[in-house]
Design a protein around this motif. Structure first.
Motif, PDB file in Angstrom:
ATOM      1  N   ASP A  83       0.719  -1.205  -0.069  1.00  0.00           N
ATOM      2  CA  ASP A  83       0.041   0.089  -0.051  1.00  0.00           C
ATOM      3  C   ASP A  83       0.890   1.282  -0.044  1.00  0.00           C
ATOM      4  O   ASP A  83       0.649   2.175  -0.740  1.00  0.00           O
ATOM      5  N   GLU A  84       1.853   1.309   0.824  1.00  0.00           N
ATOM      6  CA  GLU A  84       2.799   2.409   1.023  1.00  0.00           C
ATOM      7  C   GLU A  84       3.608   2.668  -0.360  1.00  0.00           C
ATOM      8  O   GLU A  84       3.698   3.724  -0.787  1.00  0.00           O
ATOM      9  N   GLN A  85       3.913   1.508  -1.206  1.00  0.00           N
ATOM     10  CA  GLN A  85       4.510   1.585  -2.272  1.00  0.00           C
ATOM     11  C   GLN A  85       3.804   2.262  -3.560  1.00  0.00           C
ATOM     12  O   GLN A  85       4.094   2.945  -4.482  1.00  0.00           O
ATOM     13  N   GLN A  86       2.352   2.028  -3.436  1.00  0.00           N
ATOM     14  CA  GLN A  86       1.432   2.454  -4.339  1.00  0.00           C
ATOM     15  C   GLN A  86       0.942   4.105  -4.209  1.00  0.00           C
ATOM     16  O   GLN A  86       0.323   4.433  -5.003  1.00  0.00           O
ATOM     17  N   ARG A  87       1.283   4.305  -3.100  1.00  0.00           N
ATOM     18  CA  ARG A  87       1.170   6.055  -2.918  1.00  0.00           C
ATOM     19  C   ARG A  87       1.997   6.935  -3.557  1.00  0.00           C
ATOM     20  O   ARG A  87       3.126   6.768  -3.939  1.00  0.00           O
TER      21      ARG A  87
END
Length: 87
Positions: A83-87
């Motif tokens: 999720d953090e990488q997709q931000r």
């Protein structure tokens, strides 16, 4: 620490913990390198010859259950990283 101290096998009335099983697989059974058993737990596991599914010794096959528990426990962390990488 508590996880590694969890009993996963009883061999000849001896408790075998997750930590002992991992150490055996890594240092005696060839996971990292093949060696001679040094601890009492490793000696008991090395002498335990029962074979279960897929021609695997029970002490190695038991690791599959440990791996499943670890992967399930780490899933929320994996998802948070994704999720953090997709931000």
């Amino acid at each position: 620490d508590d996880f590694l101290k969890t009993t996963v096998l009883f061999v000849d009335t001896r408790r075998i913990t997750i930590g002992a099983l991992i150490t055996y697989a890594a240092n005696v059974a060839g996971g990292v390198h093949t060696g001679n058993p040094r601890t009492d737990e490793q000696k008991v596991l090395a002498n335990f010859r029962e074979v279960i599914a897929f021609d695997q010794p029970v002490q190695i096959a038991q690791l599959a259950s440990v791996i499943e528990v670890v992967l399930d426990a780490l899933e929320p962390l994996r998802q948070a990283v994704v999720d953090e990488q997709q931000r």
